[in-house]
Write a protein that holds these residues in place. Structure first.
Motif, PDB file in Angstrom:
ATOM      1  N   GLN A 127       0.827  -1.189   0.000  1.00 28.34           N
ATOM      2  CA  GLN A 127       0.000   0.000   0.000  1.00 28.34           C
ATOM      3  C   GLN A 127       0.872   1.254   0.000  1.00 28.34           C
ATOM      4  N   THR A 128       0.230   2.392  -0.259  1.00 28.04           N
ATOM      5  CA  THR A 128       0.958   3.661  -0.306  1.00 28.04           C
ATOM      6  C   THR A 128       1.669   3.918   1.026  1.00 28.04           C
ATOM      7  N   GLY A 129       2.972   4.167   0.958  1.00 31.31           N
ATOM      8  CA  GLY A 129       3.760   4.438   2.155  1.00 31.31           C
ATOM      9  C   GLY A 129       4.282   3.209   2.858  1.00 31.31           C
ATOM     10  N   GLU A 130       3.924   2.035   2.357  1.00 30.76           N
ATOM     11  CA  GLU A 130       4.343   0.793   3.017  1.00 30.76           C
ATOM     12  C   GLU A 130       5.810   0.476   2.698  1.00 30.76           C
ATOM     13  N   THR A 131       6.501  -0.068   3.710  1.00 33.12           N
ATOM     14  CA  THR A 131       7.888  -0.501   3.529  1.00 33.12           C
ATOM     15  C   THR A 131       7.916  -1.894   2.916  1.00 33.12           C
ATOM     16  N   LEU A 132       8.724  -2.060   1.871  1.00 38.86           N
ATOM     17  CA  LEU A 132       8.857  -3.381   1.270  1.00 38.86           C
ATOM     18  C   LEU A 132       9.891  -4.177   2.078  1.00 38.86           C
ATOM     19  N   ILE A 133       9.497  -5.373   2.468  1.00 37.61           N
ATOM     20  CA  ILE A 133      10.362  -6.242   3.254  1.00 37.61           C
ATOM     21  C   ILE A 133      10.856  -7.383   2.371  1.00 37.61           C
ATOM     22  N   PHE A 134      12.171  -7.504   2.273  1.00 32.91           N
ATOM     23  CA  PHE A 134      12.795  -8.592   1.506  1.00 32.91           C
ATOM     24  C   PHE A 134      13.249  -9.638   2.525  1.00 32.91           C
ATOM     25  N   GLN A 135      12.613 -10.802   2.464  1.00 34.14           N
ATOM     26  CA  GLN A 135      12.714 -11.763   3.565  1.00 34.14           C
ATOM     27  C   GLN A 135      13.966 -12.645   3.512  1.00 34.14           C
ATOM     28  N   ASP A 136      14.379 -13.019   2.326  1.00 32.25           N
ATOM     29  CA  ASP A 136      15.482 -13.978   2.199  1.00 32.25           C
ATOM     30  C   ASP A 136      16.813 -13.242   2.047  1.00 32.25           C
ATOM     31  N   ILE A 137      17.675 -13.410   3.038  1.00 31.80           N
ATOM     32  CA  ILE A 137      18.982 -12.749   3.001  1.00 31.80           C
ATOM     33  C   ILE A 137      19.973 -13.609   2.205  1.00 31.80           C
ATOM     34  N   MET A 138      20.573 -13.030   1.188  1.00 32.46           N
ATOM     35  CA  MET A 138      21.581 -13.722   0.389  1.00 32.46           C
ATOM     36  C   MET A 138      22.965 -13.580   1.043  1.00 32.46           C
ATOM     37  N   PHE A 139      23.294 -12.399   1.541  1.00 33.15           N
ATOM     38  CA  PHE A 139      24.450 -12.179   2.415  1.00 33.15           C
ATOM     39  C   PHE A 139      24.215 -10.876   3.166  1.00 33.15           C
ATOM     40  N   ASN A 140      24.853 -10.773   4.324  1.00 30.89           N
ATOM     41  CA  ASN A 140      24.606  -9.616   5.198  1.00 30.89           C
ATOM     42  C   ASN A 140      25.872  -9.317   6.006  1.00 30.89           C
ATOM     43  N   ASN A 141      26.936  -8.879   5.309  1.00 28.59           N
ATOM     44  CA  ASN A 141      28.198  -8.554   5.968  1.00 28.59           C
ATOM     45  C   ASN A 141      28.045  -7.276   6.798  1.00 28.59           C
ATOM     46  N   GLY A 142      28.352  -7.384   8.052  1.00 26.34           N
ATOM     47  CA  GLY A 142      28.157  -6.260   8.952  1.00 26.34           C
ATOM     48  C   GLY A 142      26.854  -6.329   9.733  1.00 26.34           C
ATOM     49  N   LYS A 143      25.957  -7.261   9.330  1.00 26.35           N
ATOM     50  CA  LYS A 143      24.693  -7.493  10.046  1.00 26.35           C
ATOM     51  C   LYS A 143      23.874  -6.216  10.193  1.00 26.35           C
ATOM     52  N   ALA A 144      23.859  -5.394   9.129  1.00 28.24           N
ATOM     53  CA  ALA A 144      23.164  -4.106   9.226  1.00 28.24           C
ATOM     54  C   ALA A 144      21.753  -4.150   8.656  1.00 28.24           C
TER      55      ALA A 144
END
Length: 247
Positions: A127-144
């Motif tokens: 919806q308008t103003g909604e944050t898109l959440i990407f669920q599957d992490i491929m890599f996350n160096n720094g855990k940010a």
């Protein structure tokens, strides 16, 4: 010696002559002797000139030898200087290359490895103003990156590059916005009337520790606008990624 004997003989002959006429034969001898004396004088002069010339030639040759010797010494000195210059140049080159390697190493060590990439949009009809959440992490160096909220929290001050890749259904559109701390940094529209299309956009930001970055739907005008599909014949991935490029 021969000249002295001839002269003495002529003198005795002249003394024994009683009349000038009877002595006329010695007149020519006297003239011959005068000529011989003049030639001898000339010969002595010529010998002196030759001796002087030989002396000058010898001096010139000696000077040329000295100059040749000095020239050889100068060439040797020049070669030594060139060798010394080459050694110093090679040393400077090695020092500079070593310093460059040190600087690159320091830069690499001083820049933390902060990078992430995530896929699979949780809500394909945001919806308008909604944050898109990407669920599957491929890599996350720094855990940010937080896959539960879809938000990236800056761990290190620096310049960051963020990239989104979104696939849109035919006849649908998606108004996107990349924001930091509720401030819109980059926005645009992904749309196609006839085909499934995947689009890419990016944003570069100068950020401080603690600031947050995420992707939002700026305006939802239709339902079912985002396509995500993985089959044996086609794959449509939606992704959100970011990297620290400079501190």
């Amino acid at each position: 010696m021969l000249y002295s004997i001839v002269l003495a003989f002529c003198f005795i002959s002249l003394c024994q002559c009683e009349e000038p006429k009877s002595c006329s034969q010695f007149y020519y001898v006297d003239k011959l002797l005068e000529k011989m004396i003049r030639n001898e004088v000339k010969g002595e002069t010529l010998e002196k000139e030759i001796a002087n010339t030989n002396s000058n030639v010898q001096l010139t040759l000696d000077e040329l030898k000295r100059e040749r010797y000095n020239f050889k010494n100068e060439i040797m000195e020049f070669k030594i200087l060139m060798e010394d210059f080459k050694i110093k140049t090679d040393s400077i080159k090695e020092t500079m290359e070593s310093k460059l390697i040190e600087l690159k190493t320091e830069k690499t060590m001083s820049t933390p490895n902060v990078a992430f990439k995530a896929r699979t949009v949780k809500d394909k009809n945001p919806q308008t103003g909604e944050t898109l959440i990407f669920q599957d992490i491929m890599f996350n160096n720094g855990k940010a990156y937080d896959s539960s909220s879809g938000i990236f929290t800056v761990p290190v001050n620096g310049t960051y590059l963020f990239t989104i890749h979104i696939c849109v259904n035919p006849g649908k559109d998606f108004y996107y916005g990349i924001v930091y701390d509720d401030i819109l940094n980059t926005s645009g529209l992904f749309s196609d009337s006839s085909y499934v299309k995947c689009y890419t956009a990016d944003a570069i930001m100068q950020l401080d520790v603690g600031q947050k970055v995420w992707l939002i739907c700026v305006n939802n005008r239709s339902s079912g606008n985002i396509l995500e599909e993985r089959t044996s014949t086609a794959s449509y991935w939606n992704t959100f990624s970011g990297i620290l490029v400079h501190v």
